[in-house]
Write an enzyme that holds these catalytic residues in place. Structure first.
Site: not given
Length: 598
Positions: A88, A462, A488, A490
């Site tokens: 550690d 989208d 929509g 793109f």
């Protein structure tokens, strides 16, 4: 070689490193040690204030890590290991322990605290020697620590943030890695350099000499080990192979290099070869809703679980034991329960659940990758082989059922949430008051953006069939009012007006002509001073890092006509579309970030 007196003794022993750290693995492998890796599941919840010194905390943590692995391997009917190594490493300054940063601001606070100062790096190491008598495991522990002093230069704000934006600090204690880019921050090191990297090799070798018999005086004269003094040995920990001339000859031969050393055990390679089995165990447990049955802290027997998921007791018990071995379940005398990992990510209705992504991997990606050879030979995607339909790829398949569409959206939602915060905070976006996420699907990234920038209004743009299902993914809260969903396409429809446009996981899906078409449409709508934020898995030109991105590039080949790109390729691509000041940030998450200004 400093390991010469002991390496021969370890060749036929089962040595286990109780750490997943690639740096510790590399240090020990390069030293010629043969070992396997079994990461510890010990929860590092020790009270630091309860220890008299900082290094005793590191030693105890290392010891508990090693003992957890030793007991688990013994209890799970594995072959009991002979030696387990635990370690550690902590970074301390002014009496404080600096953990791994939780985000970029936390990394900045850590590095600012170290700036221009000397700090200490402690590594606690535990070497656990194991033996078993019947069902009982017996252990003997040798533990130690190493301290190295590190001095940072006086660093400018610009240099600190440049380093933070590289993504390197995010998985490092203290927020830096001295063996990589972090080395530019360091003025000098006093002590063992490898200790700062993660493992004090020289001190470890000295301690190994205490565990195993050194060469007899006669043989010892042929060995020059200035760094390892002669020490009395622990005879009860060594494996006496007989006395007399034969043993001395073997040791002398080893020191003279005449004994052939077997190659290192191919632990990582075997993990790759058989890794698909572990994946299928996880997929099957998720599909059968094992983790859902055990939610809310439930502890059930194999018989109870088999009854609830309608499976055989014999098969269920083997599945549950495999999940426990993989760290997905805990097994006790009372039965099985979810680990913290399962509670967070595998319960299907959990806030951070990856159940949707796992389901897609099981039902779709698994079969898709069986066609990888064909994709390599032909250089084309294989979506038609999996779906039986003529669509170019999964994203353009309009014939999908609503159920299949929802499954895909669940997977996208799960993955987006993992990287959303890292992408939203990769750059200072406070200058923008409006954004439009093109192909924003469920709005997971939009929610991260408005959480980080409360003044920001985001439009998710989208396809109508996607937005029809999006409401089921929306979290409650006042900030939801800042997000607007607009249907929509793109490529075809007029893009909403915004100061910042966002593309997340979109560009790599499409062929070159479509990419240029989309970026051209954004460039036309983007006003001077506006921006484009791109989130993608970015390839590393030198192929040294970004392992996930390179594997993802094969997934892209299998199911789309697009490709992954490097940071330099994104810079050229966006500049060709009229953008400038193109900046790339490796976030350390699944997706990296690119910000370009129009």
């Amino acid at each position: 070689m400093v390991l010469c007196p002991v390496i021969g003794k370890l060749l036929h022993k089962r040595v286990v490193l109780a750490s997943a750290s690639p740096r510790r693995r590399e240090i020990l492998s390069q030293a010629g040690l043969r070992f396997e890796v079994v990461p510890s599941r010990f929860k590092e919840t020790l009270e630091k204030d309860a220890f008299p010194t900082l290094y005793t905390y590191a030693i105890e943590t290392a010891k508990q890590k090693a003992l957890e692995v030793a007991h688990r391997m013994h209890a799970k009917d594995f072959q009991t290991p002979d030696v387990v190594i635990g370690a550690d490493t902590i970074v301390t300054v002014e009496g404080l322990i600096l953990e791994k940063p939780v985000d970029k601001q936390d990394a900045y606070r850590m590095l600012s605290r170290l700036n221009g100062k000397e700090h200490s790096v402690f590594t606690g190491v535990a070497i656990v020697h194991c033996s078993s008598t019947g069902d009982r495991l017996e252990t003997k522990v040798l533990e130690f620590h190493e301290e190295t002093k590190v001095k940072f230069s006086e660093l400018s704000e610009e240099l600190l943030w440049e380093y933070i934006h590289s993504g390197e600090p995010m998985d490092k204690a203290g927020g830096y890695g001295i063996q990589a880019l972090g080395g530019m921050l360091v003025e000098h090191v006093s002590g063992d350099f490898l200790n700062v990297v993660g493992f004090p090799l020289n001190h470890f070798c000295k301690k190994l000499a205490q565990l195993y018999c050194p060469p007899p005086h006669e043989a010892a004269r042929c060995v020059k080990h200035d760094s390892i003094p002669s020490v009395d040995t622990f005879k009860d920990l060594s494996d006496e192979e007989g006395s007399g001339q034969a043993g001395g000859d073997r040791q002398e031969a080893a020191c003279n290099g005449t004994v052939e050393t077997p190659p290192p055990f191919p632990t990582e390679l075997l993990g790759l070869i058989e890794g698909f089995k572990g994946s299928k165990v996880l997929f099957t447990a998720c599909k059968l809703k094992v983790f859902d049955v055990l939610k809310d802290g439930a502890i059930l027997t194999a018989e109870d679980i088999a009854s609830k998921i309608d499976t055989s007791v014999r098969g269920t018990e083997r599945l549950l034991d495999a999940c426990a071995t993989l760290g997905l379940l805990e097994r006790s005398e009372r039965g099985y329960s979810n680990t913290e990992l399962a509670r967070l990510y595998l319960v299907s209705e959990g806030e951070h659940s990856l159940h949707g992504f796992i389901t897609l991997c099981n039902d779709y990606t698994w079969e898709l990758f069986t066609h990888l050879e064909s994709a390599i030979r032909e250089g084309t995607n294989q979506f038609h082989e999996v779906s039986g339909r003529r669509a170019d790829n999964l994203f353009k398949d309009s014939s999908r059922s609503k159920e299949a569409q929802l499954q895909f959206m669940h997977a996208v939602h799960d993955l987006t949430k993992l990287s959303a915060h890292a992408v939203a905070t990769a750059f200072d976006l406070s200058r923008f008051s409006s954004a439009c996420h093109l192909g924003g699907c469920t709005g997971a990234l939009a929610h991260a953006l408005v959480q980080e920038y409360p003044h920001l209004k985001v439009t998710v743009f989208d396809l109508p069939e996607v937005l029809e299902l999006a409401p089921s993914f929306q979290p409650a809260g006042e900030q939801a009012a800042q997000i607007h969903f607009m249907p929509g396409n793109f490529f075809q429809d007029r893009l909403p007006e915004a100061e910042l446009y966002v593309l997340s996981g979109i560009i790599h899906e499409w062929p070159e002509d479509k990419v240029h078409q989309l970026l051209g449409r954004i460039s036309e709508r983007c006003k001077p001073g506006g921006g484009l934020l791109v989130a993608e898995a970015i390839l590393d030109e030198e192929r040294r890092n970004s392992r996930g991105a390179w594997v993802q590039s094969l997934s892209t080949l299998l199911q789309t006509q697009g490709r992954q790109r490097s940071g330099e390729e994104y810079q050229r691509l966006l500049r060709a579309q009229g953008f400038h000041d193109v900046r790339v940030v490796r976030t350390g998450a699944l997706l990296d970030a690119v910000l370009a200004t129009r």
